[in-house]
Write an enzyme that holds these catalytic residues in place. Structure first.
Site, PDB file in Angstrom:
ATOM      1  N   HIS A 175      77.815  -8.918-123.818  1.00 50.94           N
ATOM      2  CA  HIS A 175      76.770  -9.507-123.436  1.00 50.94           C
ATOM      3  C   HIS A 175      76.978 -10.141-122.269  1.00 50.94           C
ATOM      4  O   HIS A 175      75.994 -10.214-121.118  1.00 50.94           O
ATOM      5  CB  HIS A 175      76.011 -10.575-124.182  1.00 50.94           C
ATOM      6  CG  HIS A 175      75.101  -9.939-125.404  1.00 50.94           C
ATOM      7  ND1 HIS A 175      74.068  -9.140-125.040  1.00 50.94           N
ATOM      8  CD2 HIS A 175      75.117 -10.029-126.748  1.00 50.94           C
ATOM      9  CE1 HIS A 175      73.603  -8.736-126.340  1.00 50.94           C
ATOM     10  NE2 HIS A 175      74.114  -9.211-127.247  1.00 50.94           N
TER      11      HIS A 175
ATOM     12  N   HIS B 275      81.169  -7.152-129.055  1.00 49.10           N
ATOM     13  CA  HIS B 275      79.690  -7.136-128.856  1.00 49.10           C
ATOM     14  C   HIS B 275      79.100  -8.393-127.960  1.00 49.10           C
ATOM     15  O   HIS B 275      78.389  -8.333-126.997  1.00 49.10           O
ATOM     16  CB  HIS B 275      78.831  -6.933-130.186  1.00 49.10           C
ATOM     17  CG  HIS B 275      77.248  -7.225-129.972  1.00 49.10           C
ATOM     18  ND1 HIS B 275      76.446  -6.048-129.612  1.00 49.10           N
ATOM     19  CD2 HIS B 275      76.487  -8.207-129.972  1.00 49.10           C
ATOM     20  CE1 HIS B 275      75.137  -6.509-129.469  1.00 49.10           C
ATOM     21  NE2 HIS B 275      75.034  -8.006-129.887  1.00 49.10           N
ATOM     22  N   GLU B 276      79.471  -9.517-128.613  1.00 48.68           N
ATOM     23  CA  GLU B 276      79.082 -10.624-127.873  1.00 48.68           C
ATOM     24  C   GLU B 276      79.846 -10.871-126.444  1.00 48.68           C
ATOM     25  O   GLU B 276      79.170 -11.482-125.501  1.00 48.68           O
ATOM     26  CB  GLU B 276      79.561 -11.759-128.806  1.00 48.68           C
ATOM     27  CG  GLU B 276      78.833 -11.940-130.112  1.00 48.68           C
ATOM     28  CD  GLU B 276      77.263 -11.921-130.135  1.00 48.68           C
ATOM     29  OE1 GLU B 276      76.738 -12.506-128.955  1.00 48.68           O
ATOM     30  OE2 GLU B 276      76.531 -11.636-131.123  1.00 48.68           O
TER      31      GLU B 276
ATOM     32  N   GLU C 206      70.794  -5.358-126.469  1.00 48.61           N
ATOM     33  CA  GLU C 206      71.563  -5.315-127.641  1.00 48.61           C
ATOM     34  C   GLU C 206      72.221  -4.105-127.878  1.00 48.61           C
ATOM     35  O   GLU C 206      73.392  -3.815-127.978  1.00 48.61           O
ATOM     36  CB  GLU C 206      70.755  -5.664-129.048  1.00 48.61           C
ATOM     37  CG  GLU C 206      70.052  -7.182-128.866  1.00 48.61           C
ATOM     38  CD  GLU C 206      71.239  -8.203-128.947  1.00 48.61           C
ATOM     39  OE1 GLU C 206      72.307  -8.119-129.755  1.00 48.61           O
ATOM     40  OE2 GLU C 206      71.030  -9.168-128.328  1.00 48.61           O
TER      41      GLU C 206
END
Length: 315
Positions: free
Chosen positions: A173, A169-170, A225
């Site tokens: 980004h 997920h990070e 997100e």
């Protein structure tokens, strides 16, 4: 003497009434002569020209994100990396004494998972991994490839699949350039607030700041997100992690978290919304995992060590 005193009092009263009358007349005349600035022709021309230029600028700097969402980015990757370097120095100054040493169990685990994800992400950056000894259940990646994981996250992640959910997920980004998107939006809005404060009213600028935060900045942050969740699920599946375990990770997060603000006041979607979305995306991610020709679950323990002997991507 009495009549003189009364005459003087009457003259003073007439003088006072005259002064008040002239003040009131002056005030009414001032108020009636001045029209609001937004009715001034020069202001209308200026606002129209600024609005047109702004619309063209936004259109030129709008691009399609990895999921097909339109995003406004007016900064360069180098700008993002400079912001990341500045944040990196501040974080290192704050947590330097609490960073776990290279080769410690937690550091080795995080480094191994990050290595597998970065091998398939092919994301630019001089990647570094740091594990911070802190009870916070959090992790983040700065532009330029600086990965930070708080040790409090590891018990909630529980498995490598759970940790891969968070790290993917990070990393997503950065793939989607969400930092650049937020920087670009903030700069554009700052110019708009400055224009309103200078030519209309500082109070109106403050009201506008609050409204755009609620109606534009917070919803866009939540969309970023959600997009990172979707991209991260594809990324972890390509790296041969089990995307279905992302649901389990967020269920554990939900059990561990306290009271959170309403979703419309938050920068992140609610945990319940994330679980619903991830369940919807899991079937596509599982197809991605099958296409990656991943080993059977029984061999995953050995596969997890693949590439961990040489850190080509992280240090």
């Amino acid at each position: 003497m009495l009549w003189r005193l009364r005459a003087a009092q009457g003259a003073a009263a007439r003088l006072a009434r005259g002064i008040r009358g002239r003040q009131l007349q002056t005030y009414r005349r001032f108020g009636s002569d001045r029209q609001p600035i937004w009715q001034e022709r020069w202001f209308q021309y200026t606002a129209g020209a600024a609005g047109t230029a702004g619309a063209v600028y936004v259109a030129v700097h709008t691009r399609e994100s990895p999921t097909g969402r339109w995003q406004f980015i007016s900064v360069t990757p180098e700008d993002e990396e400079r912001e990341g370097q500045q944040a990196y120095r501040m974080i290192m100054q704050q947590y330097r004494s609490r960073i776990l040493p290279r080769g410690s169990p937690a550091d080795t685990l995080v480094r191994r998972v990050a290595q597998r994800l970065l091998e398939v992400a092919q994301t630019r950056g001089n990647w570094e991994v740091h594990v911070i000894d802190s009870p916070e259940r959090n992790a983040f990646v700065l532009p330029g490839g600086k990965i930070f994981v708080f040790s409090g996250l590891l018990p909630v992640a529980m498995t490598e699949d759970g940790l891969a959910t968070v790290l993917a997920h990070e990393i997503a980004h950065q793939q989607a350039r969400h930092t650049g998107e937020k920087l670009s939006q903030a700069r554009l809005l700052h110019l708009a607030y400055l224009f309103v404060a200078l030519f209309v009213d500082s109070g109106a600028a403050q009201i506008g700041r609050s409204m755009t935060s609620l109606l534009l900045e917070l919803p866009n942050s939540r969309r970023c997100e959600e997009e990172a969740d979707q991209i991260g699920l594809q990324l972890m599946a390509t790296a041969c992690y089990d995307p279905a375990q992302a649901v389990a990770l967020w269920e554990r997060m939900r059990a561990a978290e306290g009271v959170s603000p309403p979703e419309f006041l938050n920068t992140h979607p609610s945990t319940e919304s994330r679980i619903v979305n991830i369940r919807k995306w899991v079937p596509d991610a599982e197809l991605k995992r099958e296409a990656a020709d991943c080993p059977s679950p029984g061999l995953l323990h050995d596969f997890a060590r693949f590439g961990s002997g040489q850190d080509h991507y992280v240090r």
